[in-house]
Design a protein around this motif. Structure first.
Motif, PDB file in Angstrom:
ATOM      1  N   GLN A   1       0.863  -1.180   0.000  1.00  0.00           N
ATOM      2  CA  GLN A   1       0.000   0.000   0.000  1.00  0.00           C
ATOM      3  C   GLN A   1       0.901   1.233   0.000  1.00  0.00           C
ATOM      4  O   GLN A   1       1.949   1.228   0.651  1.00  0.00           O
ATOM      5  N   PRO A   2       0.518   2.275  -0.727  1.00  0.00           N
ATOM      6  CA  PRO A   2       1.323   3.504  -0.662  1.00  0.00           C
ATOM      7  C   PRO A   2       1.461   3.962   0.789  1.00  0.00           C
ATOM      8  O   PRO A   2       0.529   3.815   1.592  1.00  0.00           O
TER       9      PRO A   2
ATOM     10  N   SER B   1       9.082  19.271  14.070  1.00  0.00           N
ATOM     11  CA  SER B   1       8.714  19.257  12.652  1.00  0.00           C
ATOM     12  C   SER B   1       7.948  17.977  12.323  1.00  0.00           C
ATOM     13  O   SER B   1       7.047  17.996  11.480  1.00  0.00           O
ATOM     14  N   THR B   2       8.254  16.871  12.992  1.00  0.00           N
ATOM     15  CA  THR B   2       7.472  15.647  12.790  1.00  0.00           C
ATOM     16  C   THR B   2       6.028  15.874  13.216  1.00  0.00           C
ATOM     17  O   THR B   2       5.092  15.510  12.501  1.00  0.00           O
ATOM     18  N   ARG B   3       5.847  16.473  14.371  1.00  0.00           N
ATOM     19  CA  ARG B   3       4.492  16.747  14.873  1.00  0.00           C
ATOM     20  C   ARG B   3       3.718  17.621  13.876  1.00  0.00           C
ATOM     21  O   ARG B   3       2.557  17.362  13.572  1.00  0.00           O
ATOM     22  N   LEU B   4       4.378  18.634  13.335  1.00  0.00           N
ATOM     23  CA  LEU B   4       3.731  19.500  12.345  1.00  0.00           C
ATOM     24  C   LEU B   4       3.370  18.728  11.077  1.00  0.00           C
ATOM     25  O   LEU B   4       2.308  18.935  10.487  1.00  0.00           O
ATOM     26  N   TRP B   5       4.256  17.823  10.661  1.00  0.00           N
ATOM     27  CA  TRP B   5       3.967  16.995   9.487  1.00  0.00           C
ATOM     28  C   TRP B   5       2.777  16.083   9.739  1.00  0.00           C
ATOM     29  O   TRP B   5       1.900  15.950   8.874  1.00  0.00           O
ATOM     30  N   VAL B   6       2.748  15.451  10.883  1.00  0.00           N
ATOM     31  CA  VAL B   6       1.643  14.544  11.191  1.00  0.00           C
ATOM     32  C   VAL B   6       0.321  15.308  11.141  1.00  0.00           C
ATOM     33  O   VAL B   6      -0.654  14.854  10.537  1.00  0.00           O
TER      34      VAL B   6
ATOM     35  N   LYS C   1      -4.661  16.180   7.971  1.00  0.00           N
ATOM     36  CA  LYS C   1      -5.667  17.109   7.442  1.00  0.00           C
ATOM     37  C   LYS C   1      -5.799  16.999   5.928  1.00  0.00           C
ATOM     38  O   LYS C   1      -6.875  17.202   5.391  1.00  0.00           O
ATOM     39  N   ASN C   2      -4.700  16.712   5.237  1.00  0.00           N
ATOM     40  CA  ASN C   2      -4.669  16.835   3.780  1.00  0.00           C
ATOM     41  C   ASN C   2      -4.594  15.520   3.004  1.00  0.00           C
ATOM     42  O   ASN C   2      -4.705  15.534   1.784  1.00  0.00           O
ATOM     43  N   ILE C   3      -4.406  14.409   3.675  1.00  0.00           N
ATOM     44  CA  ILE C   3      -4.223  13.127   2.988  1.00  0.00           C
ATOM     45  C   ILE C   3      -5.337  12.168   3.399  1.00  0.00           C
ATOM     46  O   ILE C   3      -5.629  12.003   4.586  1.00  0.00           O
ATOM     47  N   ASP C   4      -5.933  11.500   2.420  1.00  0.00           N
ATOM     48  CA  ASP C   4      -6.954  10.493   2.672  1.00  0.00           C
ATOM     49  C   ASP C   4      -6.260   9.222   3.163  1.00  0.00           C
ATOM     50  O   ASP C   4      -5.609   8.525   2.383  1.00  0.00           O
ATOM     51  N   GLN C   5      -6.399   8.919   4.438  1.00  0.00           N
ATOM     52  CA  GLN C   5      -5.687   7.791   5.029  1.00  0.00           C
ATOM     53  C   GLN C   5      -6.273   6.440   4.658  1.00  0.00           C
ATOM     54  O   GLN C   5      -5.724   5.404   5.029  1.00  0.00           O
ATOM     55  N   THR C   6      -7.373   6.428   3.907  1.00  0.00           N
ATOM     56  CA  THR C   6      -7.847   5.150   3.380  1.00  0.00           C
ATOM     57  C   THR C   6      -7.044   4.777   2.130  1.00  0.00           C
ATOM     58  O   THR C   6      -7.048   3.625   1.718  1.00  0.00           O
TER      59      THR C   6
ATOM     60  N   LYS D   1       0.825  15.413  -4.288  1.00  0.00           N
ATOM     61  CA  LYS D   1       1.008  15.052  -5.694  1.00  0.00           C
ATOM     62  C   LYS D   1       1.631  13.664  -5.825  1.00  0.00           C
ATOM     63  O   LYS D   1       1.198  12.860  -6.652  1.00  0.00           O
ATOM     64  N   ALA D   2       2.622  13.371  -5.007  1.00  0.00           N
ATOM     65  CA  ALA D   2       3.264  12.058  -5.046  1.00  0.00           C
ATOM     66  C   ALA D   2       2.266  10.968  -4.656  1.00  0.00           C
ATOM     67  O   ALA D   2       2.218   9.902  -5.289  1.00  0.00           O
ATOM     68  N   VAL D   3       1.450  11.217  -3.635  1.00  0.00           N
ATOM     69  CA  VAL D   3       0.441  10.240  -3.221  1.00  0.00           C
ATOM     70  C   VAL D   3      -0.563  10.004  -4.349  1.00  0.00           C
ATOM     71  O   VAL D   3      -0.909   8.858  -4.650  1.00  0.00           O
ATOM     72  N   ARG D   4      -0.996  11.067  -5.001  1.00  0.00           N
ATOM     73  CA  ARG D   4      -1.951  10.929  -6.117  1.00  0.00           C
ATOM     74  C   ARG D   4      -1.337  10.105  -7.256  1.00  0.00           C
ATOM     75  O   ARG D   4      -2.045   9.373  -7.946  1.00  0.00           O
ATOM     76  N   SER D   5      -0.032  10.215  -7.450  1.00  0.00           N
ATOM     77  CA  SER D   5       0.612   9.465  -8.538  1.00  0.00           C
ATOM     78  C   SER D   5       0.629   7.965  -8.269  1.00  0.00           C
ATOM     79  O   SER D   5       0.875   7.178  -9.181  1.00  0.00           O
ATOM     80  N   THR D   6       0.367   7.549  -7.025  1.00  0.00           N
ATOM     81  CA  THR D   6       0.369   6.131  -6.685  1.00  0.00           C
ATOM     82  C   THR D   6      -0.994   5.495  -6.908  1.00  0.00           C
ATOM     83  O   THR D   6      -1.134   4.283  -6.795  1.00  0.00           O
TER      84      THR D   6
END
Length: 170
Positions: free
Chosen positions: A47-48, A62-67, A72-77, A164-169
């Motif tokens: 799975q991607p 910075s990890t906390r900010l990324w998480v 908020k922005n990525i569909d985790q399904t 964009k990288a996630v969408r490419s998968t």
């Protein structure tokens, strides 16, 4: 002569080292989930995945900010998110000590997604400076190939690059 020197410097630069790594499989490693299980790079296949590597306690912010930004922005399904705490443990501290400290900071609902890695092979293979104060974010396709890399704190451009990288998968 100047052209030769510039070419040699360009070939030795971290960017070039990264471009050679791009689209290669994630290196093999073994880590411990905060919940106690042992995992390996093989768990990132199928799975991607967005892999956040935290090379030091200074990179934790910075990890906390990324998480927060990714949730908020990525569909985790469609993509899983994992955090690897790459810890170079001092001789007097055990992996269990490190896991205990991490569990104090990381909410229980995310502990199964957080891995502790007490070796430097992943950092070496992904060209991550040890003890860097920046988090490193990698997008892996379903085969475990690294298709994107960003570092530091998230901003609109970096989050868009990951999206964009996630969408490419797909």
């Amino acid at each position: 002569m100047r052209t030769s020197i510039a070419l040699i410097l360009a070939l030795l630069s971290p960017v070039n080292a990264w471009s050679q790594l791009s689209n290669s499989p994630i290196p093999d490693f073994t880590a411990t989930v905060l919940t106690g299980e042992k995992v390996s790079a093989a768990q990132l296949i199928g799975q991607p995945t967005i892999l956040i590597v935290t090379p030091s306690t200074d990179a934790a912010n910075s990890t906390r900010l990324w998480v927060e930004a990714l949730r908020k922005n990525i569909d985790q399904t469609q993509v899983r998110i994992r955090d690897v705490l790459a810890i170079d443990l001092p001789f007097f501290m055990s992996e269990e000590d490190a896991i205990g400290r991490a569990k104090e900071k990381i909410p229980a609902r995310y502990q199964d997604q957080t891995w502790v890695l007490n070796e430097s092979s992943l950092e070496d293979a992904l060209n991550i400076p040890r003890n860097s104060a920046k988090a490193f974010v990698f997008v892996l396709d379903a085969k475990g190939a690294v298709i994107a890399r960003v570092e530091g704190e998230p901003d609109d451009t970096k989050v868009l690059e990951v999206e964009k990288a996630v969408r490419s998968t797909e």
